[in-house]
Structure formats: structure tokens, C-alpha cells
Design a protein around this motif. Sequence first.
Motif, PDB file in Angstrom:
ATOM      1  N   GLN A   1     -43.609  30.424  49.497  1.00 58.60           N
ATOM      2  CA  GLN A   1     -42.960  30.750  50.775  1.00 58.60           C
ATOM      3  C   GLN A   1     -41.552  30.171  50.869  1.00 58.60           C
ATOM      4  OE1 GLN A   1     -45.066  29.360  54.235  1.00 58.60           O
ATOM      5  NE2 GLN A   1     -43.503  30.120  55.651  1.00 58.60           N
ATOM      6  N   TRP A   2     -41.361  28.927  50.367  1.00 56.69           N
ATOM      7  CA  TRP A   2     -40.116  28.225  50.662  1.00 56.69           C
ATOM      8  C   TRP A   2     -39.106  28.199  49.515  1.00 56.69           C
ATOM      9  CZ3 TRP A   2     -39.419  28.013  55.514  1.00 56.69           C
ATOM     10  CH2 TRP A   2     -40.465  27.770  56.391  1.00 56.69           C
TER      11      TRP A   2
ATOM     12  N   ASN B   1     -35.873  32.427  58.114  1.00 55.37           N
ATOM     13  CA  ASN B   1     -35.187  33.727  58.088  1.00 55.37           C
ATOM     14  C   ASN B   1     -33.926  33.757  57.231  1.00 55.37           C
ATOM     15  OD1 ASN B   1     -37.086  34.773  59.909  1.00 55.37           O
ATOM     16  ND2 ASN B   1     -36.008  33.716  61.581  1.00 55.37           N
ATOM     17  N   GLN B   2     -33.801  32.830  56.276  1.00 51.19           N
ATOM     18  CA  GLN B   2     -32.620  32.845  55.397  1.00 51.19           C
ATOM     19  C   GLN B   2     -33.085  32.921  53.948  1.00 51.19           C
ATOM     20  OE1 GLN B   2     -29.522  32.832  56.453  1.00 51.19           O
ATOM     21  NE2 GLN B   2     -29.816  32.259  58.590  1.00 51.19           N
ATOM     22  N   VAL B   3     -32.345  33.620  53.121  1.00 50.66           N
ATOM     23  CA  VAL B   3     -32.663  33.712  51.694  1.00 50.66           C
ATOM     24  C   VAL B   3     -31.469  33.182  50.911  1.00 50.66           C
ATOM     25  CG1 VAL B   3     -33.024  35.339  49.791  1.00 50.66           C
ATOM     26  CG2 VAL B   3     -34.322  35.597  51.898  1.00 50.66           C
TER      27      VAL B   3
ATOM     28  N   ASN C   1     -37.397  30.344  47.982  1.00 49.33           N
ATOM     29  CA  ASN C   1     -36.196  31.162  48.219  1.00 49.33           C
ATOM     30  C   ASN C   1     -35.538  30.875  49.563  1.00 49.33           C
ATOM     31  OD1 ASN C   1     -34.549  32.966  47.000  1.00 49.33           O
ATOM     32  ND2 ASN C   1     -35.723  34.804  47.541  1.00 49.33           N
ATOM     33  N   ARG C   2     -36.188  30.048  50.369  1.00 50.56           N
ATOM     34  CA  ARG C   2     -35.699  29.869  51.745  1.00 50.56           C
ATOM     35  C   ARG C   2     -35.342  28.418  52.044  1.00 50.56           C
ATOM     36  NH1 ARG C   2     -39.575  33.762  51.762  1.00 50.56           N
ATOM     37  NH2 ARG C   2     -38.926  35.755  52.661  1.00 50.56           N
TER      38      ARG C   2
ATOM     39  N   ASN D   1     -31.485  32.685  47.264  1.00 51.24           N
ATOM     40  CA  ASN D   1     -31.480  33.036  45.833  1.00 51.24           C
ATOM     41  C   ASN D   1     -31.108  31.826  44.969  1.00 51.24           C
ATOM     42  OD1 ASN D   1     -32.183  35.664  46.386  1.00 51.24           O
ATOM     43  ND2 ASN D   1     -30.072  36.400  46.416  1.00 51.24           N
TER      44      ASN D   1
END
Length: 319
Positions: A151-152, A82-84, A154-155, A86
Motif C-alpha cells: 500500500q505505502w 492520495n499521492q504517488v 509508492n505513496r 514512483n
Amino acid sequence: MLRVNLDSARTRATGVVYADAVGREFEQPAEMVVLAAYGMNNVHLMLISGIGEPYDPAGGRGVVGRNYAYQVMSSVNLFFENQVFNPFMGSGGLGEVIDDFNGDNFDHSGLGFISGGYIIAGQTGARPIQNHPVPDGTPKWGGQWKRAVAQWYNRSMAIGTHGSVMSHRANYLDLDPTYKDAWGRPLLRLTFDHHDNDLRLSNHLTGVAEKIGRSMNPTHVSVNRPQHPYSIVPYQTSHNTGGAIMGDDPRTSAVNRYLQSWDVPNVFVLGASAFPQNAGYNPTGTVGALTYWSVEAIKRDYLKNPGPLVQAQAQADRK
Ligand SMILES: Cc1cc2nc3c(=O)[nH]c(=O)nc-3n(C[C@H](O)[C@H](O)[C@H](O)COP(=O)(O)OP(=O)(O)OC[C@H]3O[C@@H](n4cnc5c(N)ncnc54)[C@H](O)[C@@H]3O)c2cc1C
């Protein structure tokens, strides 16, 4: 520049040989030669030119090539559903560093190693081809791997550790007995592996980084420790040191405190080749400081009175 020419006594440089863009070789006579070609290239040029005695790891004699050291890296990758982050954005200096576990900044009692390193979470602008961490257990290729990258990317974020490496008699630079470059010069050969101090140090730093990472409640955590035996293949760091170290004694160092060759005093050797050990810090600030220090001595003393800037008793004993 291909090599330094010496006089017949091998105690004075008479000039250098260089090649132009179409491969023609020229000799440039010189009163003084400064090697500043990057630490490892300095050692290569010294070995090819016969400046100083090459290090022999079996007998422990010789100085050129000894005390090669690297740094020891590890990382803890954190994946958050649940974290982005960038990660494609960033800059060289964007990050947080913990220096509490570097050098003598902490109590080493019972830890079984000396020195230390820094712990860093930096965001320098992660290029997708270079940087696509996936959680442990993800297949290495194929559709599942591609989905995990998407999926990962950016996270995820990483906490890295960057540790000191102490010189070891088995780690050194010499001339390769087999491979040559386009000029027929033997290539420089690197013999290196991590030893107990590096691995214990790295385990300790990695443990701290992992603890910090887990306290952030990530969905997955992957811990990447240094490879042992060491492999040069994955990029780790460009911080190579040693090979022509500075010191007080010509039996154990290639250059004196002003980075002047003990054996050929009109040659100065500037760079991280002078570091006797590799600290848990990036080297270039110290390379710059040592260069100012050496150049000041050249200007202040050497040019007025060319000759050895330090008279060492051991040098006299050896002759
Ligand atoms: C990707 C990368 C990231 C880095 N990040 C950091 C960092 O964050 N912090 C840090 O402290 N350090 C970092 N470094 C290390 C830093 O670049 C070096 O410590 C520094 O450049 C060393 O300075 P130098 O003058 O000894 O050698 P260099 O800067 O390599 O200069 C040597 C020069 O000599 C020339 N040369 C080589 N051979 C010959 C020859 N035979 N004849 C004539 N000229 C020759 C080369 O072309 C070059 O111009 C990084 C290096 C890389 C590659």
C-alpha cells in the motif's frame, strides 16, 4: 598492502609489505610512502606499522586513533493516501537540500549544541528490498506487513537529516585485542557512541524536518531518531572521519598541515582520517581538496628537500 616497514629508530619508512593474489608476501622498498587506503584503513595501517603514538583514551595521550567521528542521521517518513511518488525512479542528485541549519548558518542561542547539518528530500531510486517504509504500528512481518508495504511503497517519501558529529575523547579507533584478519593482523576496533551534542543537534534538525513534513498534510508521519546507545547494524552513513588528524601540534595531531606524519616524515596520510571533526557535509570534496593540497606540497617542497615540511616546537620538546 599489509604494513609499512620502518627503520630501527622508527622515524623513517623503508618500504611496504604487500601480498599478491595467492598470498605470497613481498617487500617493496620505498623512499616515500603515501597511505590513501580510506580513512579507517589508514589508521589501521599506522597502528599495525607503529607510525605515531597510539591514542590512549584513559590518559588522553597519543594521537593515532583519536578524534574518530561519525555523522548523526534521522528521518521523517511521510505517507500520503492520495499521492504517488514512483520512488523506483531517481538519480543520485535528484533532491532538495536545506542548508540553513548547517554549521553556523543559524542562531544557536539557547539550543545547547554547536554545529548543525543539512535537511534533505532526495529520490535516488528506492530499491524495494532496501526501501519499504510502513507507518508506525504496522506489524514487523506477516500478511498485514506485506499489505502495508504494497500500500505505502509508492505513496511515501522521506525527509532526512544529516548532522555533524563533534569528536569526543571517548570515541576512538584502536587495534582489537582479540580478533585478527587472515594475515594475523589485529582488526581495527571502533569505539563510538553519540554524545549530548549529537543528540541535541539531531533533535533540533528532526524537529524542523517534522514541521515541514506535517505542513504537507500526510496521512501518517513516522519519525526515526538516531539510536542511542549507537548501533552499527543499520546502515546510516559511510562518512567516517578522524583517527589521524591534521594539526599544528604533534601532541594532539598525527599529521601536519600537509598530511605528513609528524613521527615518520616520509609517510603522508591522505583521506578523511585527517579531519579533526566531522562537519555536517559529505566528506569527499574535502578529501579531494586536501589531497591536492598535500600533493602540491610534496611536489613543490618535499621532493626537493625530503624531510619535515613543518618544524613544530612541540615535536622538538617531546624528543
Ligand atoms: C554507499 C556509499 C555512498 C557514499 N556516498 C557519498 C556521498 O554521497 N558523498 C560523499 O562525499 N561521500 C560519499 N561516500 C564516501 C566516499 O566514498 C568516501 O569519502 C571516499 O571514497 C573516500 O576516498 P578515499 O580515497 O579516502 O578512500 P577510497 O575511495 O575508499 O579509496 C581507498 C582505496 O584504497 C584501497 N585500499 C584499501 N586498503 C588497502 C590496502 N591495505 N592496501 C592497498 N590498497 C588498499 C581500496 O581498495 C580503495 O581503492 C559514500 C560511500 C559509500 C560506501
